[in-house]
Design an enzyme around this catalytic site. Structure first.
Site, mmCIF file in Angstrom:
data_model
loop_
_atom_site.group_PDB
_atom_site.id
_atom_site.type_symbol
_atom_site.label_atom_id
_atom_site.label_comp_id
_atom_site.label_asym_id
_atom_site.label_seq_id
_atom_site.Cartn_x
_atom_site.Cartn_y
_atom_site.Cartn_z
ATOM 1 N N LYS A 13 0.832 -1.215 0.000
ATOM 2 C CA LYS A 13 0.000 0.000 0.000
ATOM 3 C C LYS A 13 0.866 1.263 0.000
ATOM 4 O O LYS A 13 0.640 2.174 -0.785
ATOM 5 C CB LYS A 13 -0.914 0.050 1.245
ATOM 6 C CG LYS A 13 -1.827 -1.126 1.425
ATOM 7 C CD LYS A 13 -2.658 -1.025 2.696
ATOM 8 C CE LYS A 13 -1.887 -1.038 4.000
ATOM 9 N NZ LYS A 13 -1.198 -2.300 4.310
ATOM 10 N N ARG A 127 11.933 -6.271 4.383
ATOM 11 C CA ARG A 127 11.649 -4.842 4.201
ATOM 12 C C ARG A 127 12.644 -4.016 5.029
ATOM 13 O O ARG A 127 12.991 -4.353 6.152
ATOM 14 C CB ARG A 127 10.239 -4.503 4.671
ATOM 15 C CG ARG A 127 10.074 -2.978 4.740
ATOM 16 C CD ARG A 127 8.690 -2.476 4.890
ATOM 17 N NE ARG A 127 7.938 -3.109 5.960
ATOM 18 C CZ ARG A 127 6.638 -2.919 6.116
ATOM 19 N NH1 ARG A 127 5.986 -2.144 5.279
ATOM 20 N NH2 ARG A 127 5.989 -3.517 7.084
ATOM 21 N N ARG A 160 11.754 -2.392 10.781
ATOM 22 C CA ARG A 160 10.748 -2.062 11.792
ATOM 23 C C ARG A 160 10.672 -3.145 12.854
ATOM 24 O O ARG A 160 10.801 -4.322 12.542
ATOM 25 C CB ARG A 160 9.377 -1.897 11.114
ATOM 26 C CG ARG A 160 9.212 -0.540 10.477
ATOM 27 C CD ARG A 160 8.030 -0.438 9.573
ATOM 28 N NE ARG A 160 6.795 -1.045 10.056
ATOM 29 C CZ ARG A 160 5.637 -0.962 9.415
ATOM 30 N NH1 ARG A 160 5.558 -0.268 8.286
ATOM 31 N NH2 ARG A 160 4.568 -1.540 9.874
HETATM 32 P P1 AP5 Z 1 4.971 -1.509 1.730
HETATM 33 O O1 AP5 Z 1 4.648 -0.634 0.578
HETATM 34 O O2 AP5 Z 1 5.770 -0.960 2.855
HETATM 35 O O3 AP5 Z 1 3.647 -2.212 2.249
HETATM 36 P P2 AP5 Z 1 2.446 -1.659 3.159
HETATM 37 O O4 AP5 Z 1 1.217 -2.317 2.682
HETATM 38 O O5 AP5 Z 1 2.480 -0.160 3.203
HETATM 39 O O6 AP5 Z 1 2.907 -2.294 4.524
HETATM 40 P P3 AP5 Z 1 2.829 -1.872 6.072
HETATM 41 O O7 AP5 Z 1 3.466 -2.973 6.863
HETATM 42 O O8 AP5 Z 1 3.378 -0.491 6.286
HETATM 43 O O9 AP5 Z 1 1.356 -1.900 6.362
HETATM 44 P P4 AP5 Z 1 0.707 -2.136 7.676
HETATM 45 O O10 AP5 Z 1 -0.677 -1.881 7.267
HETATM 46 O O11 AP5 Z 1 0.909 -3.375 8.396
HETATM 47 O O12 AP5 Z 1 1.452 -1.099 8.670
HETATM 48 P P5 AP5 Z 1 1.291 0.462 8.935
HETATM 49 O O13 AP5 Z 1 2.588 1.090 8.798
HETATM 50 O O14 AP5 Z 1 0.134 1.008 8.187
HETATM 51 O O15 AP5 Z 1 5.727 -2.806 1.119
HETATM 52 C C1 AP5 Z 1 6.210 -3.825 1.969
HETATM 53 C C2 AP5 Z 1 7.567 -4.340 1.446
HETATM 54 O O16 AP5 Z 1 7.383 -5.000 0.190
HETATM 55 C C3 AP5 Z 1 8.606 -3.245 1.177
HETATM 56 O O17 AP5 Z 1 9.873 -3.759 1.474
HETATM 57 C C4 AP5 Z 1 8.472 -2.947 -0.312
HETATM 58 O O18 AP5 Z 1 9.693 -2.475 -0.823
HETATM 59 C C5 AP5 Z 1 8.089 -4.320 -0.866
HETATM 60 N N1 AP5 Z 1 7.157 -4.267 -1.992
HETATM 61 C C6 AP5 Z 1 6.082 -3.450 -2.149
HETATM 62 N N2 AP5 Z 1 5.416 -3.736 -3.259
HETATM 63 C C7 AP5 Z 1 6.064 -4.783 -3.826
HETATM 64 C C8 AP5 Z 1 5.837 -5.574 -5.004
HETATM 65 N N3 AP5 Z 1 4.803 -5.319 -5.821
HETATM 66 N N4 AP5 Z 1 6.706 -6.590 -5.276
HETATM 67 C C9 AP5 Z 1 7.750 -6.855 -4.446
HETATM 68 N N5 AP5 Z 1 8.009 -6.133 -3.327
HETATM 69 C C10 AP5 Z 1 7.180 -5.121 -3.016
HETATM 70 O O19 AP5 Z 1 0.847 0.429 10.460
HETATM 71 C C11 AP5 Z 1 1.763 0.051 11.480
HETATM 72 C C12 AP5 Z 1 1.044 -0.100 12.806
HETATM 73 O O20 AP5 Z 1 0.437 1.154 13.179
HETATM 74 C C13 AP5 Z 1 -0.110 -1.102 12.829
HETATM 75 O O21 AP5 Z 1 0.343 -2.418 13.036
HETATM 76 C C14 AP5 Z 1 -0.917 -0.570 14.020
HETATM 77 O O22 AP5 Z 1 -0.283 -0.881 15.216
HETATM 78 C C15 AP5 Z 1 -0.817 0.930 13.835
HETATM 79 N N6 AP5 Z 1 -1.895 1.493 12.986
HETATM 80 C C16 AP5 Z 1 -1.762 2.069 11.752
HETATM 81 N N7 AP5 Z 1 -2.926 2.489 11.293
HETATM 82 C C17 AP5 Z 1 -3.853 2.170 12.245
HETATM 83 C C18 AP5 Z 1 -5.258 2.332 12.331
HETATM 84 N N8 AP5 Z 1 -5.970 2.891 11.343
HETATM 85 N N9 AP5 Z 1 -5.876 1.878 13.453
HETATM 86 C C19 AP5 Z 1 -5.190 1.321 14.457
HETATM 87 N N10 AP5 Z 1 -3.846 1.130 14.435
HETATM 88 C C20 AP5 Z 1 -3.187 1.554 13.330
#
Ligand code: AP5
Length: 215
Positions: A13, A127, A160
């Protein structure tokens, strides 16, 4: 264009949202990035947030709603936005609808990124990201030009603390039990478009552009 990006952890995402937001000239609002920024501050709120995100657990809805309301108060969203990682519960989806109705900035589309769990696991374990600007990298598929350093600002890359195998299982389970419910919530209004995230990043981006162009 007002978009929500929804999908399991590490489905890609953030990678897609950054690129599209730049192309559209709208802010990329990642609640994960906002929370990691808050957690770095040595305040009671920062410490509270850090406990949740280090465990890979969802931050409580009430706190998330006040964070997102504060973010929208910045006033940079009238021309559009990409919300990445929010909402993650039905309560957040309902709260967001009320907020956006009040601001007269309703959602145009919800992009749902889909990918098998084994691919997600590979993406997470290797990652790396920039602690300063949040740019994502992958040790095999999205390598930085110079080893272990961000291409954009030269900051040493980090892994992370929530990117361990055990925490990923927990995050995936939570995605299924809490976040997946927001899909039917938006589907009822015909807003959801599915994107195959199990392809190289450029191919995913082409699909994203096609979905957005069709609107
Ligand atoms: P990346 O683009 O980083 O993926 P992402 O979907 O953004 O992953 P996240 O882990 O950031 O999502 P998440 O939803 O778990 O965590 P968030 O930070 O939002 O890609 C991942 C990897 O793959 C990278 O290395 C990239 O280079 C690679 N890649 C990407 N696309 C690729 C492809 N097509 N092919 C190959 N490789 C690829 O949230 C973190 C924490 O915050 C949560 O766990 C929670 O504790 C809290 N939080 C956040 N939002 C909320 C909410 N709304 N409510 C409650 N808690 C929340």
């Amino acid at each position: 264009m007002r978009l929500l990006f929804v999908g399991a952890p590490a489905v890609g995402k953030g990678t897609q949202a950054k690129k599209l937001a730049e192309a559209l000239g709208v802010p990329h609002i990642s609640t994960g990035d906002i929370l990691r920024g808050t957690a770095r501050e040595n305040t009671p709120l920062g410490q509270k947030v850090k406990q949740f995100i280090d465990l890979g657990s969802l931050v409580p809805d009430e706190l998330m709603m006040s964070i997102i309301e504060e973010r929208f108060r910045r006033g940079d969203t009238p021309k559009g936005y990409i919300l990445d990682g929010f909402p993650r519960t039905t309560a957040q989806a309902m709260g967001l609808d009320l907020l956006l109705a009040r601001l007269r900035q309703p959602i145009d589309l919800v992009l749902l990124f889909e990918c098998p769990d084994d691919v997600i696991m590979q993406r997470i374990i290797e990652r790396r990201s920039c602690p300063k600007c949040g740019a994502p990298y992958h040790l095999r598929w999205q390598k930085p030009k110079k080893d272990d350093v961000c291409d954009l600002d030269g900051t040493p890359l980090v892994q992370r603390v929530d990117d361990t195998r055990t925490k990923v299982f927990h995050r995936l389970a939570q995605y299924r039990s809490e976040t997946a419910a927001v899909i039917p919530y938006f589907e009822k209004r015909g807003l959801v478009r599915r994107v195959n995230a199990d392809q190289p990043p450029d191919a995913v981006y082409r699909d994203v552009e096609a979905v957005v162009a069709k609107r």
